[in-house]
Write a protein that holds these residues in place. Structure first.
Motif, PDB file in Angstrom:
ATOM      1  N   THR A 159     -18.474  55.880 -11.045  1.00  0.00           N
ATOM      2  CA  THR A 159     -19.100  54.578 -10.789  1.00  0.00           C
ATOM      3  C   THR A 159     -19.371  54.404  -9.295  1.00  0.00           C
ATOM      4  N   GLU A 160     -18.386  54.764  -8.467  1.00  0.00           N
ATOM      5  CA  GLU A 160     -18.591  54.620  -7.013  1.00  0.00           C
ATOM      6  C   GLU A 160     -19.719  55.551  -6.544  1.00  0.00           C
ATOM      7  N   ILE A 161     -19.742  56.775  -7.052  1.00  0.00           N
ATOM      8  CA  ILE A 161     -20.822  57.704  -6.656  1.00  0.00           C
ATOM      9  C   ILE A 161     -22.180  57.122  -7.062  1.00  0.00           C
ATOM     10  N   ASP A 171      -7.239  63.581   6.151  1.00  0.00           N
ATOM     11  CA  ASP A 171      -6.510  63.645   4.873  1.00  0.00           C
ATOM     12  C   ASP A 171      -5.136  64.253   5.122  1.00  0.00           C
ATOM     13  N   ILE A 172      -4.191  63.848   4.270  1.00  0.00           N
ATOM     14  CA  ILE A 172      -2.816  64.325   4.432  1.00  0.00           C
ATOM     15  C   ILE A 172      -2.606  65.699   3.775  1.00  0.00           C
ATOM     16  N   SER A 173      -3.552  66.117   2.944  1.00  0.00           N
ATOM     17  CA  SER A 173      -3.402  67.332   2.149  1.00  0.00           C
ATOM     18  C   SER A 173      -4.089  68.493   2.870  1.00  0.00           C
ATOM     19  N   GLY A 216      -8.905  59.635   3.900  1.00  0.00           N
ATOM     20  CA  GLY A 216      -8.566  60.128   2.555  1.00  0.00           C
ATOM     21  C   GLY A 216      -9.754  60.846   1.946  1.00  0.00           C
ATOM     22  N   SER A 217     -10.299  61.806   2.694  1.00  0.00           N
ATOM     23  CA  SER A 217     -11.584  62.421   2.330  1.00  0.00           C
ATOM     24  C   SER A 217     -11.501  63.319   1.094  1.00  0.00           C
ATOM     25  N   GLY A 218     -10.303  63.808   0.751  1.00  0.00           N
ATOM     26  CA  GLY A 218     -10.161  64.638  -0.455  1.00  0.00           C
ATOM     27  C   GLY A 218     -11.150  65.785  -0.456  1.00  0.00           C
ATOM     28  N   SER A 219     -11.974  65.854  -1.491  1.00  0.00           N
ATOM     29  CA  SER A 219     -12.949  66.944  -1.612  1.00  0.00           C
ATOM     30  C   SER A 219     -14.238  66.667  -0.858  1.00  0.00           C
ATOM     31  N   CYS A 278      -5.765  66.529   9.768  1.00  0.00           N
ATOM     32  CA  CYS A 278      -4.720  66.346   8.766  1.00  0.00           C
ATOM     33  C   CYS A 278      -3.730  65.336   9.336  1.00  0.00           C
ATOM     34  N   ALA A 279      -3.728  64.127   8.768  1.00  0.00           N
ATOM     35  CA  ALA A 279      -2.894  63.053   9.326  1.00  0.00           C
ATOM     36  C   ALA A 279      -2.522  62.072   8.221  1.00  0.00           C
ATOM     37  N   ASP A 280      -1.527  61.263   8.497  1.00  0.00           N
ATOM     38  CA  ASP A 280      -1.043  60.235   7.563  1.00  0.00           C
ATOM     39  C   ASP A 280      -1.516  58.878   8.072  1.00  0.00           C
ATOM     40  N   TYR A 281      -2.438  58.264   7.340  1.00  0.00           N
ATOM     41  CA  TYR A 281      -2.976  56.986   7.824  1.00  0.00           C
ATOM     42  C   TYR A 281      -2.119  55.787   7.407  1.00  0.00           C
ATOM     43  N   SER A 282      -0.992  56.041   6.723  1.00  0.00           N
ATOM     44  CA  SER A 282      -0.158  54.899   6.324  1.00  0.00           C
ATOM     45  C   SER A 282       0.687  54.378   7.487  1.00  0.00           C
ATOM     46  N   PRO A 318     -13.443  55.601   0.819  1.00  0.00           N
ATOM     47  CA  PRO A 318     -13.798  55.428  -0.596  1.00  0.00           C
ATOM     48  C   PRO A 318     -12.594  55.534  -1.517  1.00  0.00           C
ATOM     49  N   GLY A 319     -12.871  55.480  -2.821  1.00  0.00           N
ATOM     50  CA  GLY A 319     -11.856  55.795  -3.822  1.00  0.00           C
ATOM     51  C   GLY A 319     -10.883  54.673  -4.095  1.00  0.00           C
ATOM     52  N   SER A 320     -11.111  53.499  -3.511  1.00  0.00           N
ATOM     53  CA  SER A 320     -10.186  52.368  -3.654  1.00  0.00           C
ATOM     54  C   SER A 320      -8.776  52.753  -3.217  1.00  0.00           C
ATOM     55  N   SER A 321      -8.694  53.687  -2.254  1.00  0.00           N
ATOM     56  CA  SER A 321      -7.358  54.076  -1.774  1.00  0.00           C
ATOM     57  C   SER A 321      -6.669  52.917  -1.063  1.00  0.00           C
ATOM     58  N   ILE A 322      -7.427  51.956  -0.588  1.00  0.00           N
ATOM     59  CA  ILE A 322      -6.812  50.762   0.029  1.00  0.00           C
ATOM     60  C   ILE A 322      -5.914  50.054  -0.997  1.00  0.00           C
ATOM     61  N   PRO A 324       2.761  57.154  -2.843  1.00  0.00           N
ATOM     62  CA  PRO A 324       1.729  57.971  -3.500  1.00  0.00           C
ATOM     63  C   PRO A 324       1.165  59.061  -2.597  1.00  0.00           C
ATOM     64  N   LYS A 325       1.353  58.939  -1.296  1.00  0.00           N
ATOM     65  CA  LYS A 325       0.836  60.016  -0.431  1.00  0.00           C
ATOM     66  C   LYS A 325       1.530  61.344  -0.732  1.00  0.00           C
ATOM     67  N   LEU A 326       2.753  61.265  -1.347  1.00  0.00           N
ATOM     68  CA  LEU A 326       3.491  62.489  -1.665  1.00  0.00           C
ATOM     69  C   LEU A 326       2.892  63.254  -2.844  1.00  0.00           C
ATOM     70  N   LEU A 374      -5.182  68.432  -9.036  1.00  0.00           N
ATOM     71  CA  LEU A 374      -5.024  67.593 -10.231  1.00  0.00           C
ATOM     72  C   LEU A 374      -5.800  66.288 -10.062  1.00  0.00           C
ATOM     73  N   PHE A 375      -5.788  65.735  -8.836  1.00  0.00           N
ATOM     74  CA  PHE A 375      -6.568  64.506  -8.638  1.00  0.00           C
ATOM     75  C   PHE A 375      -8.051  64.776  -8.895  1.00  0.00           C
ATOM     76  N   ASP A 376      -8.545  65.907  -8.407  1.00  0.00           N
ATOM     77  CA  ASP A 376      -9.957  66.233  -8.660  1.00  0.00           C
ATOM     78  C   ASP A 376     -10.236  66.329 -10.163  1.00  0.00           C
TER      79      ASP A 376
HETATM   80  C1  LIG Z   1      -7.235  58.705  -4.532  1.00  0.00           C
HETATM   81  S1  LIG Z   1      -7.620  60.141  -3.614  1.00  0.00           S
HETATM   82  C2  LIG Z   1      -9.311  59.800  -3.150  1.00  0.00           C
HETATM   83  C3  LIG Z   1     -10.061  61.031  -2.766  1.00  0.00           C
HETATM   84  C4  LIG Z   1     -11.535  60.785  -2.435  1.00  0.00           C
HETATM   85  N1  LIG Z   1     -11.679  59.995  -1.230  1.00  0.00           N
HETATM   86  C5  LIG Z   1     -12.199  60.060  -3.561  1.00  0.00           C
HETATM   87  O1  LIG Z   1     -12.617  58.935  -3.360  1.00  0.00           O
HETATM   88  O2  LIG Z   1     -12.324  60.654  -4.649  1.00  0.00           O
HETATM   89  C6  LIG Z   1      -6.751  59.796  -2.116  1.00  0.00           C
HETATM   90  C7  LIG Z   1      -7.010  60.811  -1.007  1.00  0.00           C
HETATM   91  O3  LIG Z   1      -6.381  60.334   0.170  1.00  0.00           O
HETATM   92  C8  LIG Z   1      -5.436  61.275   0.653  1.00  0.00           C
HETATM   93  N2  LIG Z   1      -4.288  60.503   1.098  1.00  0.00           N
HETATM   94  C9  LIG Z   1      -3.429  59.794   0.345  1.00  0.00           C
HETATM   95  N3  LIG Z   1      -2.537  59.159   1.120  1.00  0.00           N
HETATM   96  C10 LIG Z   1      -2.848  59.474   2.396  1.00  0.00           C
HETATM   97  C11 LIG Z   1      -2.289  59.130   3.659  1.00  0.00           C
HETATM   98  N4  LIG Z   1      -1.230  58.317   3.739  1.00  0.00           N
HETATM   99  N5  LIG Z   1      -2.861  59.620   4.771  1.00  0.00           N
HETATM  100  C12 LIG Z   1      -3.941  60.447   4.694  1.00  0.00           C
HETATM  101  N6  LIG Z   1      -4.511  60.823   3.525  1.00  0.00           N
HETATM  102  C13 LIG Z   1      -3.976  60.335   2.393  1.00  0.00           C
HETATM  103  C14 LIG Z   1      -5.135  62.190  -0.497  1.00  0.00           C
HETATM  104  O4  LIG Z   1      -4.764  63.483  -0.074  1.00  0.00           O
HETATM  105  C15 LIG Z   1      -6.442  62.175  -1.290  1.00  0.00           C
HETATM  106  O5  LIG Z   1      -7.326  63.168  -0.842  1.00  0.00           O
END
Ligand SMILES: C[S@@+](CC[C@H](N)C(=O)[O-])C[C@H]1O[C@@H](n2cnc3c(N)ncnc32)[C@H](O)[C@@H]1O
Length: 357
Positions: A92-94, A141-143, A118-121, A167-171, A190-194, A66-68, A77-79
């Motif tokens: 809900t999280e906000i 963030d990777i983006s 994964g700070s996004g916006s 700008c880094a990949d935390y995976s 945040p964002g349940s990215s875990i 999904p990082k792609l 689009l995610f925003d």
């Molecule tokens: C689901 S969005 C969440 C954005 C924001 N944190 C939120 O809660 O609305 C995931 C965010 O993590 C970033 N992301 C996804 N995979 C990543 C990775 N492996 N390393 C760094 N950033 C990553 C994306 O670019 C995106 O901004």
């Protein structure tokens, strides 16, 4: 300056020419901004992205990380997804962060270096900044373009805030632009990215964060809760088709960056809650039998065959505490919304952290 060719001229003008090679990975560099932003680029190289895509498409069950999703268009689009009526997690999280921000700051501590994964916006952190008052904010963030735009917007709104954007990949194990004297670190995830990681990888990532923070360090993390599958299915397959466009954008990205010839009309978005695994799955389903070329290699698809593009695991509070404890954290406090849709946890790193493997 060619590395930053994708930036608009105005972006370039707002940064002076000081570029510092940090000597890591793809050639990490920092741009020293006139105000309070410094940008560090530790992105995966195009060769890394190519190898990962080819490996994923070459599997018997095709999958892509999904990082792609997150090129510049994917981030936008995610925003847009976060504003959809069906997509309950963001609002809900906000709401939880707004309702309990000062309690969270009491737990996390103030005046520290705050790393956001994964700070996004960087929208959610804005609800906490007044309470937390970090000495440095370090979004990761990777983006790349989206990270820069967000850091700019944040700096305009909070001119006194020192920002180090990475700008880094935390995976995978990742580097951050930390100073040796910065001993008081906290993290926000945040964002349940875990939930995008399977439980073994999630434990490893949390273990890496624990190692980064050090004993006593605290992590504030948003985790989506299990709930009625109808709510989940709608959240990941909205009526306007924005999530479908987000999922399909991955193929557009591969076509552009890896000389792919995916026909977007030949794939469909599918999302559903897998109860046995407690996760929402997103797939791209081949509508026809077809062959697709990517980076000079050919991949065959049967009718109905899928590329698995995302998992979004849902953890009950006890299950998440077990995961966090296995990664070297102790659960200190959890906050939820009145409908118990979403949870935000404060975790503290144990004095002795288990090995992240
Ligand atoms: C689901 S969005 C969440 C954005 C924001 N944190 C939120 O809660 O609305 C995931 C965010 O993590 C970033 N992301 C996804 N995979 C990543 C990775 N492996 N390393 C760094 N950033 C990553 C994306 O670019 C995106 O901004």
């Amino acid at each position: 300056m060619t590395q930053y060719g994708a930036l608009k001229r105005n972006d370039l003008e707002s940064y002076p020419d000081a570029i510092t090679d940090q000597g890591q990975g793809s050639g990490a560099r920092s741009l020293q901004a006139p105000g309070s932003i410094r940008f560090f680029d530790y992105r995966p190289t195009p060769a890394d992205v190519r190898a990962e895509v080819l490996e994923g498409l070459g599997r018997s069950v095709k999958r892509l990380s999904p990082k792609l999703f997150y090129d510049q268009r994917g981030s936008r689009l995610f925003d847009a997804i976060t504003e959809l009526p069906e997509y309950y997690p963001t609002r809900t999280e906000i709401g939880i962060l707004r309702d309990h921000g000062s309690e969270m700051a009491d737990r996390l501590g103030r005046d520290n270096v705050l790393i956001e994964l994964g700070s996004g916006s960087s929208l959610k952190i804005q609800t906490l900044l007044a309470a937390l008052q970090p000495s440095v904010y370090l979004p990761v963030d990777i983006s790349k373009e989206h990270l820069l735009e967000s850091a700019h917007a944040l700096a305009e709104r909070f001119p006194a805030l020192a920002i180090r954007a990475a700008c880094a990949d935390y995976s995978a194990p990742f580097k951050l632009p930390l100073e040796p004297e910065w001993t008081d670190l906290a993290a926000f995830f945040p964002g349940s990215s875990i939930g995008n990681f399977d439980p073994v990888d999630a434990r490893q990532l949390l273990g890496r964060v624990a190692g980064l923070l050090g004993p006593g360090g605290r992590l504030l993390i948003g985790v989506d809760l299990p709930k009625d599958p109808a709510i989940l299915n709608a959240a990941y397959d909205d009526a306007q088709g924005v999530t479908a466009a987000f999922n399909l954008n991955l193929l557009t990205r591969i076509n552009r960056e890896l000389e792919g010839d995916f026909d977007l009309d030949a794939f469909a978005h599918r999302a559903f809650f897998n109860l046995a695994e407690s996760r929402v799955e997103m797939h791209l389903v081949s509508r026809v039998e077809q062959r697709v070329r990517v980076a000079g290699e050919v991949f065959a698809f049967r009718v109905g065959e899928t590329i698995h593009t995302e998992n979004s695991y849902k953890y009950g509070i006890d299950a998440f505490h077990r995961l966090a404890e296995n990664a070297g954290f102790v659960a200190e406090q959890v906050w939820t919304d009145p409908e118990a849709l979403f949870s935000v946890h404060c975790l503290r790193v144990l004095e002795t952290t288990p090995h992240p493997g």
